[in-house]
Design a protein around this motif. Sequence first.
Motif, PDB file in Angstrom:
ATOM      1  N   ILE A 170       0.865  -1.184   0.000  1.00 22.10           N
ATOM      2  CA  ILE A 170       0.000   0.000   0.000  1.00 22.10           C
ATOM      3  C   ILE A 170       0.895   1.225   0.000  1.00 22.10           C
ATOM      4  CG2 ILE A 170      -1.764   1.239   1.322  1.00 22.10           C
ATOM      5  CD1 ILE A 170      -2.527  -1.597   2.443  1.00 22.10           C
ATOM      6  N   TRP A 173       0.742   8.945  -1.981  1.00 27.06           N
ATOM      7  CA  TRP A 173       0.593   9.741  -3.194  1.00 27.06           C
ATOM      8  C   TRP A 173       1.752  10.678  -3.460  1.00 27.06           C
ATOM      9  CZ3 TRP A 173       0.929  14.283  -0.764  1.00 27.06           C
ATOM     10  CH2 TRP A 173       0.408  14.378   0.539  1.00 27.06           C
ATOM     11  N   PRO A 198      -2.299   1.620  -5.174  1.00 27.99           N
ATOM     12  CA  PRO A 198      -1.786   2.993  -5.193  1.00 27.99           C
ATOM     13  C   PRO A 198      -2.690   3.880  -4.333  1.00 27.99           C
ATOM     14  CG  PRO A 198      -2.409   2.227  -7.421  1.00 27.99           C
ATOM     15  CD  PRO A 198      -2.955   1.245  -6.439  1.00 27.99           C
ATOM     16  N   GLU A 200      -5.297   6.839  -3.567  1.00 32.09           N
ATOM     17  CA  GLU A 200      -6.478   7.202  -4.357  1.00 32.09           C
ATOM     18  C   GLU A 200      -6.303   8.493  -5.162  1.00 32.09           C
ATOM     19  OE1 GLU A 200      -6.134   6.638  -1.167  1.00 32.09           O
ATOM     20  OE2 GLU A 200      -7.649   7.606   0.067  1.00 32.09           O
ATOM     21  N   TYR A 201      -5.393   9.393  -4.711  1.00 31.99           N
ATOM     22  CA  TYR A 201      -5.188  10.629  -5.488  1.00 31.99           C
ATOM     23  C   TYR A 201      -4.339  10.376  -6.727  1.00 31.99           C
ATOM     24  CZ  TYR A 201      -6.307  12.910  -0.986  1.00 31.99           C
ATOM     25  OH  TYR A 201      -6.884  13.318   0.194  1.00 31.99           O
ATOM     26  N   GLY A 233      -7.608  -0.647   1.048  1.00 26.91           N
ATOM     27  CA  GLY A 233      -6.352  -0.973   1.725  1.00 26.91           C
ATOM     28  C   GLY A 233      -6.585  -1.962   2.865  1.00 26.91           C
ATOM     29  N   GLU A 234      -7.628  -1.713   3.626  1.00 27.18           N
ATOM     30  CA  GLU A 234      -7.919  -2.613   4.762  1.00 27.18           C
ATOM     31  C   GLU A 234      -8.230  -4.025   4.285  1.00 27.18           C
ATOM     32  OE1 GLU A 234     -10.797  -1.012   7.460  1.00 27.18           O
ATOM     33  OE2 GLU A 234      -9.426   0.565   8.114  1.00 27.18           O
ATOM     34  N   ARG A 256      -2.666   1.698  12.740  1.00 24.91           N
ATOM     35  CA  ARG A 256      -3.921   0.947  12.589  1.00 24.91           C
ATOM     36  C   ARG A 256      -3.647  -0.409  11.922  1.00 24.91           C
ATOM     37  NH1 ARG A 256      -7.964   4.417   9.538  1.00 24.91           N
ATOM     38  NH2 ARG A 256      -7.003   6.023  10.808  1.00 24.91           N
ATOM     39  N   ILE A 257      -2.827  -0.390  10.899  1.00 24.46           N
ATOM     40  CA  ILE A 257      -2.509  -1.641  10.183  1.00 24.46           C
ATOM     41  C   ILE A 257      -1.807  -2.613  11.125  1.00 24.46           C
ATOM     42  CG2 ILE A 257      -1.003  -2.614   8.382  1.00 24.46           C
ATOM     43  CD1 ILE A 257      -1.670  -0.171   6.678  1.00 24.46           C
ATOM     44  N   CYS A 305       8.240  12.397   3.212  1.00 28.53           N
ATOM     45  CA  CYS A 305       8.292  11.857   4.584  1.00 28.53           C
ATOM     46  C   CYS A 305       9.566  12.256   5.294  1.00 28.53           C
ATOM     47  CB  CYS A 305       8.126  10.349   4.566  1.00 28.53           C
ATOM     48  SG  CYS A 305       9.232   9.538   3.422  1.00 28.53           S
ATOM     49  N   ARG A 355      -5.202  21.165   5.258  1.00 29.66           N
ATOM     50  CA  ARG A 355      -4.459  20.655   6.418  1.00 29.66           C
ATOM     51  C   ARG A 355      -3.217  21.510   6.677  1.00 29.66           C
ATOM     52  NH1 ARG A 355      -2.519  15.956   9.381  1.00 29.66           N
ATOM     53  NH2 ARG A 355      -0.297  16.186   9.084  1.00 29.66           N
TER      54      ARG A 355
HETATM   55  P1  NAI Z   1      -2.673   7.769   4.391  1.00 33.74           P
HETATM   56  O1  NAI Z   1      -1.708   7.153   5.305  1.00 33.74           O
HETATM   57  O2  NAI Z   1      -4.106   7.755   4.768  1.00 33.74           O
HETATM   58  O3  NAI Z   1      -2.570   7.108   2.946  1.00 33.74           O
HETATM   59  C1  NAI Z   1      -1.503   6.323   2.483  1.00 33.74           C
HETATM   60  C2  NAI Z   1      -2.048   5.079   1.791  1.00 33.74           C
HETATM   61  O4  NAI Z   1      -2.703   4.250   2.743  1.00 33.74           O
HETATM   62  C3  NAI Z   1      -3.075   5.335   0.705  1.00 33.74           C
HETATM   63  O5  NAI Z   1      -2.901   4.397  -0.321  1.00 33.74           O
HETATM   64  C4  NAI Z   1      -4.384   5.075   1.413  1.00 33.74           C
HETATM   65  O6  NAI Z   1      -5.430   4.730   0.557  1.00 33.74           O
HETATM   66  C5  NAI Z   1      -4.036   3.926   2.310  1.00 33.74           C
HETATM   67  N1  NAI Z   1      -4.853   3.770   3.501  1.00 33.74           N
HETATM   68  C6  NAI Z   1      -5.534   4.722   4.187  1.00 33.74           C
HETATM   69  N2  NAI Z   1      -6.157   4.172   5.243  1.00 33.74           N
HETATM   70  C7  NAI Z   1      -5.868   2.850   5.238  1.00 33.74           C
HETATM   71  C8  NAI Z   1      -6.211   1.752   6.078  1.00 33.74           C
HETATM   72  N3  NAI Z   1      -6.959   1.929   7.155  1.00 33.74           N
HETATM   73  N4  NAI Z   1      -5.740   0.536   5.771  1.00 33.74           N
HETATM   74  C9  NAI Z   1      -4.949   0.358   4.709  1.00 33.74           C
HETATM   75  N5  NAI Z   1      -4.593   1.354   3.870  1.00 33.74           N
HETATM   76  C10 NAI Z   1      -5.038   2.592   4.131  1.00 33.74           C
HETATM   77  O7  NAI Z   1      -2.222   9.251   4.139  1.00 33.74           O
HETATM   78  P2  NAI Z   1      -3.154  10.462   3.649  1.00 33.74           P
HETATM   79  O8  NAI Z   1      -4.470  10.489   4.356  1.00 33.74           O
HETATM   80  O9  NAI Z   1      -3.202  10.392   2.196  1.00 33.74           O
HETATM   81  O10 NAI Z   1      -2.314  11.700   4.169  1.00 33.74           O
HETATM   82  C11 NAI Z   1      -2.492  12.191   5.488  1.00 33.74           C
HETATM   83  C12 NAI Z   1      -1.190  12.604   6.083  1.00 33.74           C
HETATM   84  O11 NAI Z   1      -0.344  11.474   6.189  1.00 33.74           O
HETATM   85  C13 NAI Z   1      -0.365  13.583   5.291  1.00 33.74           C
HETATM   86  O12 NAI Z   1      -0.720  14.884   5.498  1.00 33.74           O
HETATM   87  C14 NAI Z   1       1.007  13.294   5.780  1.00 33.74           C
HETATM   88  O13 NAI Z   1       1.238  13.982   6.979  1.00 33.74           O
HETATM   89  C15 NAI Z   1       0.988  11.832   6.039  1.00 33.74           C
HETATM   90  N6  NAI Z   1       1.575  11.060   4.938  1.00 33.74           N
HETATM   91  C16 NAI Z   1       2.836  10.634   5.079  1.00 33.74           C
HETATM   92  C17 NAI Z   1       3.443   9.949   4.073  1.00 33.74           C
HETATM   93  C18 NAI Z   1       4.835   9.487   4.209  1.00 33.74           C
HETATM   94  O14 NAI Z   1       5.420   9.040   3.242  1.00 33.74           O
HETATM   95  N7  NAI Z   1       5.395   9.558   5.369  1.00 33.74           N
HETATM   96  C19 NAI Z   1       2.757   9.669   2.815  1.00 33.74           C
HETATM   97  C20 NAI Z   1       1.399  10.099   2.771  1.00 33.74           C
HETATM   98  C21 NAI Z   1       0.859  10.781   3.800  1.00 33.74           C
END
Ligand code: NAI
Length: 803
Positions: A170, A173, A198, A200-201, A233-234, A256-257, A305, A355
């Motif tokens: 998983i 974006w 991937p 969703e965005y 994803g879940e 959560r995962i 990140c 955000r």
């Molecule tokens: P997210 O963690 O929700 O999304 C990342 C991936 O996980 C996406 O493919 C999403 O569809 C999937 N996902 C979401 N909930 C899930 C679940 N319960 N089980 C399995 N898969 C799941 O990140 P989001 O909401 O897009 O961004 C929110 C914040 O997270 C950002 O503002 C940023 O601070 C952080 N973020 C950090 C990243 C990093 O590389 N460290 C990358 C993306 C977001």
Amino acid sequence: MAEPMSDLVERYRRMDYGPAPESTAAAEAWLDRHERRFGHYIAGRFVPPAGGAWFTSYNPAHRTPLAEIAAGDAADVEQAVSAADEALPAWQALGGHGRARHLYALARLVQKHSRLLAVVETLDNGKPIRETRDIDVPLVARHFYHHAGWAGLCGECFPGRVPWGVCGQIIPWNFPLLMLAWKIAPALAAGNTVVLKPAEYTSLSALLFAELAGQAGLPPGVLNLVTGDGQTGELIVDHPRIAKIAFTGSTEVGKRIRRRLAGSGKGLTLELGGKSPFIVFDDADLDGAVEGLVDAIWFNQGQVCCAGSRLLMHEGIAERLIAKVKARMGKLRVGEPLDKCIDIGAIVDPVQTRRIADLVARGVAEGATLWQPDCALPAAGEFYPPTLLTEVSPAHTVVREEIFGPVLVAMTFRTVHEAIELANNTPYGLAASVWSEDLNRALEVAPALQAGVVWLNSTNLFDAAAGFGGYRESGFGREGGREGMLAYLKPAWQARLRPAPPSPPPHEAGGAGPAAAGIVAIDRTAKHYIAGRQVRPDGGNSLTIRDRAGRLAGEVALGNYKDIRNAVEAAAAATGWRRSSAHQRAQVLYFLAENLDARRTEFAARLARLTARDTAGGEREVDAALERLFRFAGWADKFDGRVHSPPLRGVTLAMNEPVGILGIVCPDEAPLLAFITLCAAALALGNRLVVVPSERCPLPATDFYQVIETSDLPAGALNIVTGQRAELGLVLARHAAVEALWYHGPAEECAAIEREAADNMKRTWTSGGLAFDWFDPEQTAGEDLLNRAVEVKNIWIPYGDQV
Ligand code: NAI
């Protein structure tokens, strides 16, 4: 007639950038060919969603729709997992060389279609074409080349290891195609097949890649894409036939995962968020540092990140540095991502822009000073200006939380010590950047930073050969290099493990004392061993221990959370052990062996009575324990890191660092040997321990106090608390200062430990209720164990260009 010089200068001053747009014709044609609607990519073809649900993917620079994307449900995930499962035998039968050829083909394919991939990525994500073209896509190609090599070398370099099977992946974006490459290249090289989701965005570049890979001959089912949001994803996380999950994204979802997977036995690697420090010392090349800062926090709109989002400045240069930073920020160009002269593109989605704005507003409300250059933003689309927040302290929300946008917070420090403390003052531990022309200082600071990657006089450097990943709330596991391959392979012997037989009722708790136990003369109650001394249990209670025949054998202290807390404090204070040389640690382990050997007969007799069948059985266990002490003493100064040669002038040091304070809960089987094996491996590599010996048979461990006392092990390096495994294990799992926990016990206890450790992101290794053969060195004394006792920190050291 020639123009006067003054006119020329004036014309030069007024010169502005003209637009230099990248053509989108090929990308638009590709979208049109698919009628702007994409099903999942399963078993080598596009498949409409079983439930008929679609969502829209937008171009964030204009908020215009790009395509409809399938929303995956349980039936889609099932279909993809089945395809991956079916493809597995043939993919593995291809062998390393066969898979290497496919990975090589993927690398070539990325190069061949690099412009199309870059444009699709920029359209869908909003990042500048300059970055997708010059950074993302070349790194993707490099990743496949590197892993084509690993595929061929896998059997030779990782003997005795086998692929997990079907891997669920998983990705986020912010680097859609690069994260796809980081995930699938090692998985496929190792012989796994994949179901990837991937974000969703940004699903488009993954869909394009999968289509191209299919055309290039990647066997159907080896790579499957299911598109959708967190719910999809879940479904992937929960699918019973998925053997391993690799996730990159927010810390919140990572936790959560982890909770969902607790007790499942599935493999898991998490690459999560960060709040990385960018430390500038007063002897740094300030102009170089400013350019570094641009790459650290304004690269990819700060949606990185490992973004250097916390600027820490030596006080004496702070004013000068801030002036230079502001001047440079004023020159950053924000706008149309497809324009080749743009530095900062669009934010991926309005949710993210809000955000960022909310967090900045909160920072200002909490007292931060906001500075933004006077730069024009496009009228439409998702854009946010480069932003600097000063007058902040470590308690501010904007200093603690990942903003994931082009926002820098700046603070000052006075001493090297303070710089390190500020840098480490975060629950994250992903990356850090250190700027100093003094090599001595930079190389002293780098190991002191709690981060998986440290860049010296550089930032945001990545290479497929160098592992990437974090500590603490930044997750666990590494991507890239040898460590990254290990994450997609598991020891073949694991399949031979069987559930541990239930232990007979071990003891009576409650502190009735020896007098009440009556009948047999028993030894005095063994205490805990904390900070180099035998100490009474906080609660004043004891456990009565019985031997193999059910006779009373002794009493040990009944530990509680306060005893664990004291033991952790002692371990935290024993920093000398971490700093001691590997040679010194080896000497201490040899000396422990020597002293155990002197009492071999006594220990053997004790074991014969407690657990072993006879004296010979006891002797066998003591001899094996002696061998382990020697073995790990031997490893202490040999389990070194590596020096990588990434494609730049410089080196990357992959250093094996101790994990830190390690909790160990021992199994009931082989109570002396297992205790010695686990402790010796962890101590050899510089960890400080809080150990709970076998609950049923702790006496060999408490007898060992006397061996420790006659050796040179510094106080606090090894602390022992006896008592009830499940209770003490949970206390260790919850304790924020314990960095990792090894737990051997029944399956349901292991699941509870993993659930508990999800909140603080502690690294755990649990037995899952399986019985290890402690006499088998392959299972219990090999590299697997040593790998668990270290974190690999990659320190990037670029150097000059004079010679
Ligand atoms: P997210 O963690 O929700 O999304 C990342 C991936 O996980 C996406 O493919 C999403 O569809 C999937 N996902 C979401 N909930 C899930 C679940 N319960 N089980 C399995 N898969 C799941 O990140 P989001 O909401 O897009 O961004 C929110 C914040 O997270 C950002 O503002 C940023 O601070 C952080 N973020 C950090 C990243 C990093 O590389 N460290 C990358 C993306 C977001």
